[in-house]
Design a protein around this motif. Structure first.
Motif, PDB file in Angstrom:
ATOM      1  N   SER A   1       0.804  -1.119   0.121  1.00 43.82           N
ATOM      2  CA  SER A   1      -0.078  -0.061  -0.121  1.00 43.82           C
ATOM      3  C   SER A   1       0.913   1.286   0.049  1.00 43.82           C
ATOM      4  CB  SER A   1      -0.930   0.164   1.251  1.00 43.82           C
ATOM      5  OG  SER A   1      -0.273  -0.046   2.300  1.00 43.82           O
ATOM      6  N   ALA A   2       1.928   1.408   0.718  1.00 40.65           N
ATOM      7  CA  ALA A   2       2.785   2.283   0.879  1.00 40.65           C
ATOM      8  C   ALA A   2       3.458   2.380  -0.705  1.00 40.65           C
ATOM      9  CB  ALA A   2       3.624   2.241   1.959  1.00 40.65           C
ATOM     10  N   MET A   3       3.955   1.388  -0.998  1.00 36.96           N
ATOM     11  CA  MET A   3       4.598   1.476  -2.373  1.00 36.96           C
ATOM     12  C   MET A   3       3.889   2.203  -3.609  1.00 36.96           C
ATOM     13  SD  MET A   3       6.152  -1.637  -4.747  1.00 36.96           S
ATOM     14  CE  MET A   3       4.764  -2.202  -5.281  1.00 36.96           C
ATOM     15  N   LEU A   4       2.436   1.744  -3.578  1.00 35.21           N
ATOM     16  CA  LEU A   4       1.453   2.283  -4.499  1.00 35.21           C
ATOM     17  C   LEU A   4       1.181   3.684  -4.244  1.00 35.21           C
ATOM     18  CD1 LEU A   4      -0.816  -0.662  -4.938  1.00 35.21           C
ATOM     19  CD2 LEU A   4       0.959  -0.124  -6.380  1.00 35.21           C
ATOM     20  N   ALA A   5       1.156   4.044  -3.066  1.00 29.33           N
ATOM     21  CA  ALA A   5       0.928   5.594  -2.891  1.00 29.33           C
ATOM     22  C   ALA A   5       2.210   6.329  -3.352  1.00 29.33           C
ATOM     23  CB  ALA A   5       0.920   5.731  -1.088  1.00 29.33           C
ATOM     24  N   ALA A   6       3.194   5.688  -2.892  1.00 30.72           N
ATOM     25  CA  ALA A   6       4.597   6.372  -3.295  1.00 30.72           C
ATOM     26  C   ALA A   6       4.489   6.510  -5.010  1.00 30.72           C
ATOM     27  CB  ALA A   6       5.853   5.740  -3.078  1.00 30.72           C
ATOM     28  N   ALA A   7       4.065   5.501  -5.774  1.00 27.15           N
ATOM     29  CA  ALA A   7       3.922   5.471  -7.142  1.00 27.15           C
ATOM     30  C   ALA A   7       3.052   6.515  -7.724  1.00 27.15           C
ATOM     31  CB  ALA A   7       3.436   4.269  -7.629  1.00 27.15           C
ATOM     32  N   ALA A   8       1.599   6.725  -6.881  1.00 27.33           N
ATOM     33  CA  ALA A   8       0.732   7.438  -7.419  1.00 27.33           C
ATOM     34  C   ALA A   8       1.302   8.948  -7.047  1.00 27.33           C
ATOM     35  CB  ALA A   8      -0.445   7.480  -6.621  1.00 27.33           C
ATOM     36  N   ALA A   9       1.976   9.398  -6.146  1.00 26.84           N
ATOM     37  CA  ALA A   9       2.551  10.753  -5.791  1.00 26.84           C
ATOM     38  C   ALA A   9       3.601  11.023  -6.852  1.00 26.84           C
ATOM     39  CB  ALA A   9       3.080  10.650  -4.670  1.00 26.84           C
ATOM     40  N   SER A  10       4.533  10.018  -7.190  1.00 27.21           N
ATOM     41  CA  SER A  10       5.592  10.373  -7.784  1.00 27.21           C
ATOM     42  C   SER A  10       5.308  10.741  -9.393  1.00 27.21           C
ATOM     43  CB  SER A  10       6.794   9.131  -7.907  1.00 27.21           C
ATOM     44  OG  SER A  10       6.191   7.998  -8.587  1.00 27.21           O
ATOM     45  N   ALA A  11       4.343  10.118  -9.929  1.00 27.42           N
ATOM     46  CA  ALA A  11       3.782  10.106 -11.196  1.00 27.42           C
ATOM     47  C   ALA A  11       3.254  11.784 -11.431  1.00 27.42           C
ATOM     48  CB  ALA A  11       2.737   9.276 -11.535  1.00 27.42           C
ATOM     49  N   VAL A  12       2.198  12.115 -10.416  1.00 30.59           N
ATOM     50  CA  VAL A  12       1.796  13.508 -10.453  1.00 30.59           C
ATOM     51  C   VAL A  12       2.624  14.452 -10.138  1.00 30.59           C
ATOM     52  CG1 VAL A  12       0.865  13.649  -8.069  1.00 30.59           C
ATOM     53  CG2 VAL A  12      -0.330  14.801 -10.003  1.00 30.59           C
TER      54      VAL A  12
ATOM     55  N   GLY B   1       3.196  -4.004 -10.498  1.00 28.03           N
ATOM     56  CA  GLY B   1       3.718  -2.653 -11.520  1.00 28.03           C
ATOM     57  C   GLY B   1       2.732  -2.376 -12.383  1.00 28.03           C
ATOM     58  N   LYS B   2       1.586  -3.052 -12.925  1.00 30.79           N
ATOM     59  CA  LYS B   2       0.558  -2.500 -13.267  1.00 30.79           C
ATOM     60  C   LYS B   2      -0.223  -1.571 -12.547  1.00 30.79           C
ATOM     61  CE  LYS B   2      -2.972  -2.591 -16.397  1.00 30.79           C
ATOM     62  NZ  LYS B   2      -2.801  -1.831 -17.863  1.00 30.79           N
ATOM     63  N   THR B   3      -0.468  -1.980 -11.163  1.00 34.37           N
ATOM     64  CA  THR B   3      -1.224  -1.241 -10.327  1.00 34.37           C
ATOM     65  C   THR B   3      -0.663   0.192 -10.199  1.00 34.37           C
ATOM     66  OG1 THR B   3      -1.906  -3.138  -9.154  1.00 34.37           O
ATOM     67  CG2 THR B   3      -2.444  -1.098  -8.065  1.00 34.37           C
ATOM     68  N   ALA B   4       0.768   0.356 -10.135  1.00 37.43           N
ATOM     69  CA  ALA B   4       1.542   1.501  -9.765  1.00 37.43           C
ATOM     70  C   ALA B   4       1.045   2.448 -10.844  1.00 37.43           C
ATOM     71  CB  ALA B   4       3.017   1.065  -9.576  1.00 37.43           C
ATOM     72  N   ALA B   5       1.115   2.033 -12.126  1.00 35.88           N
ATOM     73  CA  ALA B   5       0.953   2.733 -13.234  1.00 35.88           C
ATOM     74  C   ALA B   5      -0.540   3.418 -13.138  1.00 35.88           C
ATOM     75  CB  ALA B   5       1.105   2.103 -14.795  1.00 35.88           C
ATOM     76  N   GLN B   6      -1.564   2.378 -12.758  1.00 36.90           N
ATOM     77  CA  GLN B   6      -2.785   2.936 -12.802  1.00 36.90           C
ATOM     78  C   GLN B   6      -3.205   3.853 -11.804  1.00 36.90           C
ATOM     79  OE1 GLN B   6      -5.487   1.602 -14.975  1.00 36.90           O
ATOM     80  NE2 GLN B   6      -3.372   1.385 -15.988  1.00 36.90           N
ATOM     81  N   VAL B   7      -2.616   3.695 -10.461  1.00 34.02           N
ATOM     82  CA  VAL B   7      -2.841   4.808  -9.501  1.00 34.02           C
ATOM     83  C   VAL B   7      -2.102   6.022  -9.903  1.00 34.02           C
ATOM     84  CG1 VAL B   7      -3.013   3.091  -7.723  1.00 34.02           C
ATOM     85  CG2 VAL B   7      -0.787   3.964  -7.968  1.00 34.02           C
ATOM     86  N   GLY B   8      -0.904   6.059 -10.593  1.00 35.51           N
ATOM     87  CA  GLY B   8      -0.399   7.100 -11.270  1.00 35.51           C
ATOM     88  C   GLY B   8      -1.259   7.783 -12.356  1.00 35.51           C
ATOM     89  N   HIS B   9      -1.916   7.035 -13.083  1.00 38.28           N
ATOM     90  CA  HIS B   9      -3.102   7.568 -13.864  1.00 38.28           C
ATOM     91  C   HIS B   9      -3.916   8.401 -13.064  1.00 38.28           C
ATOM     92  CE1 HIS B   9      -1.379   5.450 -16.918  1.00 38.28           C
ATOM     93  NE2 HIS B   9      -2.042   4.491 -17.156  1.00 38.28           N
ATOM     94  N   ALA B  10      -4.489   7.912 -12.037  1.00 39.72           N
ATOM     95  CA  ALA B  10      -5.599   8.441 -11.114  1.00 39.72           C
ATOM     96  C   ALA B  10      -5.233   9.801 -10.416  1.00 39.72           C
ATOM     97  CB  ALA B  10      -5.886   7.243 -10.055  1.00 39.72           C
TER      98      ALA B  10
END
Length: 263
Positions: free
Chosen positions: A56-67, A174-183
């Motif tokens: 959950s933390a890794m995905l939050a970091a992915a979402a934050a880094s993309a935006v 990896g796929k989820t990381a990309a998707q939360v970055g889209h979000a």
């Protein structure tokens, strides 16, 4: 943050409602596309041997880094990243997530992008580039093997955007990381389109915190925007990521719902 600051996200907001209104099986026609010429945003997940981050933390970091890349001042008009980021957001939004550790992670830090750390998890998103121009520091990193076991993240914190994952659609990390970055990109684009730059500025100053969770199926159904995504955003602060179906999931699948809940 000036009103024009996240200018590169304007095309994302313009396409949002029309994309969600397409038939469920719709996908982009890429029959004439040269794979080497595809523009994408590389992402690298830090996965040290024996010390995996919480998912959950890794995905939050992915979402934050993309935006963070999109809202960086270097992506604004006149900035050194503007042409690359703007050219990418004006077309098909694609990302690819790879994994790295040790010296390979350190080498990746030297390339243009933004690293975000949340809860001990680190992810770096990079300035978009063409597949044919991927530097060796990234091309040598593996795409597969980025799986991290699900965790129990606890209650959703107040005052942060919530990213709800589709409970019916399993995806790799990896796929989820990309998707939360889209979000996060979609949410930021819609906020900017409405002139809500104060909210974007406040979120930026806090480092783009967010919470990634998997809702119960009944809750997911209640959250879905339905046939009017624009109204869902305006009245409930909910935006959806609808996947093009290039990898892992069927075209038209809603993978993530972003709920803007800073109040």
């Amino acid at each position: 943050m000036s009103d024009a600051y996240p200018h590169v996200l304007d095309p994302v907001a313009a396409r949002y409602a029309s994309w969600l209104s397409l038939p469920g099986a719709a996908t982009a026609d890429v029959s004439d596309e040269d794979p080497a010429d595809v523009l994408l945003m590389p992402m690298v997940l830090r996965l040290e041997r024996g010390e995996p981050p919480r998912r959950s933390a890794m995905l939050a970091a992915a979402a934050a880094s993309a935006v963070a890349v999109c809202l960086d001042e270097r992506s604004a008009p006149g900035g050194e990243w503007h042409a690359d980021v703007g050219g990418w957001t004006a077309g098909r939004i694609r990302k690819v997530a790879r994994r790295a550790r040790g010296s390979h992670w350190a080498a990746a830090q030297q390339l243009p992008g933004r690293t975000v750390e949340i809860g001990g998890a680190q992810v770096r998103s990079f300035v978009p580039l063409r597949v044919s121009e991927t530097p060796k520091e990234l091309s040598r990193l593996q795409i597969s093997g980025s799986e991290v076991e699900p965790d129990e993240p606890g209650p959703v914190p107040t005052g942060v955007p919530r990213l709800w994952l589709n409970p019916h659609v399993p995806m790799s990390a990896g796929k989820t990381a990309a998707q939360v970055g889209h979000a996060t990109m979609i949410a930021a684009a819609l906020l900017h389109a409405e002139g809500r730059t104060d909210e974007l500025t406040a979120w930026t100053e806090r480092g783009y915190p967010c919470a990634v969770r998997i809702p119960e199926p009944d809750a997911w159904r209640e959250l879905l925007p339905g046939a009017d995504p624009g109204r869902s955003w305006q009245e409930r602060g909910i935006a959806a990521v609808r996947d093009a179906g290039f990898t892992e999931v069927d075209p038209g699948t809603v993978t993530v719902l972003a709920e803007w809940a800073l109040g």
